[in-house]
Structures are given as structure tokens and as C-alpha cells.
Design an enzyme around this catalytic site. Sequence first.
Site, mmCIF file in Angstrom:
data_model
loop_
_atom_site.group_PDB
_atom_site.id
_atom_site.type_symbol
_atom_site.label_atom_id
_atom_site.label_comp_id
_atom_site.label_asym_id
_atom_site.label_seq_id
_atom_site.Cartn_x
_atom_site.Cartn_y
_atom_site.Cartn_z
ATOM 1 N N ASP A 33 -1.733 10.771 -1.894
ATOM 2 C CA ASP A 33 -2.135 9.701 -2.812
ATOM 3 C C ASP A 33 -2.500 10.241 -4.186
ATOM 4 O O ASP A 33 -2.434 9.529 -5.186
ATOM 5 C CB ASP A 33 -3.308 8.911 -2.236
ATOM 6 N N LYS A 88 -4.491 10.150 3.360
ATOM 7 C CA LYS A 88 -5.235 9.301 4.292
ATOM 8 C C LYS A 88 -6.246 10.108 5.103
ATOM 9 O O LYS A 88 -5.961 11.230 5.533
ATOM 10 C CB LYS A 88 -4.219 8.604 5.209
ATOM 11 N N ARG A 124 0.865 -1.177 0.000
ATOM 12 C CA ARG A 124 0.000 0.000 0.000
ATOM 13 C C ARG A 124 0.903 1.228 0.000
ATOM 14 O O ARG A 124 2.119 1.105 0.054
ATOM 15 C CB ARG A 124 -1.032 -0.011 1.145
ATOM 16 N N GLY A 125 0.264 2.416 -0.066
ATOM 17 C CA GLY A 125 1.056 3.639 -0.216
ATOM 18 C C GLY A 125 1.191 3.927 -1.702
ATOM 19 O O GLY A 125 1.540 3.027 -2.486
ATOM 20 N N ALA A 126 0.909 5.176 -2.072
ATOM 21 C CA ALA A 126 0.774 5.488 -3.501
ATOM 22 C C ALA A 126 1.985 5.089 -4.364
ATOM 23 O O ALA A 126 1.826 4.369 -5.368
ATOM 24 C CB ALA A 126 0.456 6.975 -3.656
ATOM 25 N N ARG A 165 -7.485 -0.472 -6.726
ATOM 26 C CA ARG A 165 -7.795 0.592 -5.743
ATOM 27 C C ARG A 165 -8.031 1.898 -6.515
ATOM 28 O O ARG A 165 -7.398 2.115 -7.546
ATOM 29 C CB ARG A 165 -6.665 0.773 -4.709
ATOM 30 N N GLN A 175 -1.980 2.548 10.087
ATOM 31 C CA GLN A 175 -0.688 2.522 9.368
ATOM 32 C C GLN A 175 0.383 3.295 10.140
ATOM 33 O O GLN A 175 1.565 2.995 10.033
ATOM 34 C CB GLN A 175 -0.831 3.137 7.969
HETATM 35 O O1 MRU Z 1 -4.441 3.284 2.302
HETATM 36 P P1 MRU Z 1 -2.946 3.407 2.176
HETATM 37 O O2 MRU Z 1 -2.202 2.804 3.328
HETATM 38 O O3 MRU Z 1 -2.457 2.939 0.826
HETATM 39 O O4 MRU Z 1 -2.712 4.975 2.238
HETATM 40 C C1 MRU Z 1 -1.410 5.490 2.175
HETATM 41 C C2 MRU Z 1 -1.381 6.936 2.439
HETATM 42 O O5 MRU Z 1 -2.382 7.599 2.578
HETATM 43 C C3 MRU Z 1 -0.045 7.575 2.438
HETATM 44 O O6 MRU Z 1 0.004 8.630 3.340
HETATM 45 C C4 MRU Z 1 0.185 8.091 1.015
HETATM 46 O O7 MRU Z 1 0.094 7.051 0.091
HETATM 47 C C5 MRU Z 1 1.442 8.733 0.835
HETATM 48 S S1 MRU Z 1 2.614 7.508 0.732
HETATM 49 C C6 MRU Z 1 4.104 7.889 0.330
#
Ligand code: MRU
Length: 369
Positions: A247, A258, A52-54, A93, A206
Site C-alpha cells: 500500500d 495488509k 479497495r487495494g492501493a 483513507r 480479502q
Molecule cells: O484494506 P485494503 O483491502 O485496501 O488493503 C489492500 C492491501 O493491503 C493489498 O495487499 C495492497 O493494496 C496491495 S494491492 C495491489
Amino acid sequence: MNINGKHFTSIWMEEKGDVKIIDQRKLPFDWVIETLSTVEDFYQAIRQMKVRGAPLIGTTAAFGMMVATREALLTDDFAKSLKEAANYLKTSRPTAVDLFYAIDRMEAYILAQAVDNHILAKATTAALTYQKENIQNCKSIGENGLEIIQNIADEKGGEVVHILTHCNAGWLATDDYGTATAPIYLAHDRGIRVHVWVDETRPRNQGARLTAWELRQHGVPHTVIADNTGGHLMQHHLVDMVLVGSDRTTRSGDVANKIGTYLKALAAKDNGVPFYVALPSSTIDWTLDDGLAEIPIEERSPDEVTFIDGLHDQALTRVRLTPEGSLAANYAFDVTPARLVTGLITEKGVCKASKEGISRLFGDEMGEM
Ligand code: MRU
């Protein structure tokens, strides 16, 4: 990132071409490495949030397109099969734009190649290049954000700089370094005294699970707080800056991140605390202007709100939090309007969260997607 002395990226390819990930759903309690072999494996890894994470979602999708190439070569219609895989992966997603950016970029590149014995090797190189760029971008974000932390440290005469972060925008959310964490790691490594307030980030935690674990691995002082604590800390001058990831960022500087990020930005504005967003350009959606109206916000299972996972008797355990029968809603992201953002920290430098600011750094790229 080093784990017990061994260097890891969040996704990697081994010599035989196997793609490996760390199943982040198990962290920080279990260290489970999984092999992704089919397009379906990649889809499920993103959908189930093993990764996960963009930026990491983007790299995972890039490797997914490499595997889609392998699968398409076994069919009668290469282009049709590749396009189907691309469209399928895009449904894993909805919010992080890196997913779409990576897939579109890989698809366009692969479809421009001759379908011969070399195409899989070319797709592999393209995925590895994507990852290399991602890593370099995060490294540059670290260097570009360092000056901001250094300036605060100087203003405070070398006293500890308190940084509040939300969710996990660390190396686990990227390939390495992280986005929001990259300047923090660098500052810590350069001897600047930093302390991180880690929002637990309900409902999936997270922050409490991943960011806290990462910071511990790197030896960065930090304190986990309940999500509602930030405003209080800011009122009492215990936060010098807020630093989060993104994201999807519109070309006018609105930031989807988030859920809960917006509330931190409001509290920061009210208390005169600088609010920075760190992001690579793969997270900018060049087609969108109005984040609130146009960024799709993922809604996830209410179970993530009504139950919580944790360690009990050495086993990952799920317990209920709410009365049976109470409805729950689970919006995964919110949008922070550009007017609440002090600056964007990108691989090309720091800019205002505005069309003008972004185009000053990325002039040529604007409007290309
Ligand atoms: O739902 P997730 O865990 O994929 O969300 C991740 C986030 O919101 C992070 O803050 C965002 O992707 C920035 S990551 C470098």
C-alpha cells in the site's frame, strides 16, 4: 479479467461518462455494479471499501477528480472548488499512497489548463490515461515477476511451485491483472504449475473472499488457509515463495501492506523462504525513508474484528464473534522492514528493497513527489 467470459476492469467509464465499479463488499456472494456520479460517491466508495487495494484506490481517485472538474465548472471559483474536492478525497483513507499520488497528479494537471469548454474532456483523458498506465504497470509486473517463478519451477524440476499470498493484491485491487497475482496468472497461463496458499486475511477476509474468488475465475489451483498457518507451512517446506502487494513503500524499501504481512516476512526469513513484494511505482512514497516511523497506519472500526460477514441462507449475514463488552483493536496495515524483503517486483524490473536498489530502477523519479 474475464468473469463468465466477459472482460472487466475493476473500474470503468461508459460511453455517457458514467463511472462504474464492482461493489467488492458483496463479493464473492453478490455481483453488484454501482455508478459513481458525484465527488461524494467517489469518497464513499473508497471510504466504505466498495473499492479497495492501493492501485485501484488511485484510479478511483483519478476518476473522482474528473467528476470534481465537472462539479467545479458549476461554481464561481473553479480552482477553489477543485482543491476542496482534492483535499476531501484525500481524507477517504490514509495508508495507500496511490490515493495521494493520483489526486496530486490530476489536480496539478487540471489546474494548469485553461478553464474553458475543453477542460472536462482533458480531465477525462487524464483519468483514462492514469488507468491505462496502471493496467500497463501491472502487466509489466507480471512479466518481471514471471522469471522468479520460472526459476523456482526449474529448480524443482517442474514440480508445483507453492506461493503464499496475503490479502488481495489481485485484479480487484488494481484495474486489471493485480500486482502480486500478475506473475501468478502469467505463470499459470504459460503452463508453469503453480498453487497458491491464500491467507484468509482477517478481519475483512480479502484473501478468503476476493483472492480465492479471483483465482477460481482464472482456474489457478489454490487453498485458503487461516492467517496463522503460514509459519507452519514454511517450516514444513510447503511454501516456495511469499508474494504480496503493498500500500505504501518507502524509498528505502520498507513496505506497508495488509496487517499480518510482517509476520509472514518474519516466518519467511526464519525458514529461508524468498519474500517478494509486487508494486507499481505509484505505490512508492518518495518522501519517506523510515516506514515504521513515518507511514500512517489506518485504524478501522473494532466492529470488523468483533463481527464477521458471511453467507447464510442465501443472504449476506453478520454474526458476532466476541463477548459483548470485550474491547477490540483494528490496525489495518503493518510495516515490513526492507531487511526482510528479498526483492521488489515493479513495472521497471526487480530490485533490492533498498535505496540503492530502487534508485537503480527509478533514478529520475526519486525525490520528485
Ligand atoms: O484494506 P485494503 O483491502 O485496501 O488493503 C489492500 C492491501 O493491503 C493489498 O495487499 C495492497 O493494496 C496491495 S494491492 C495491489
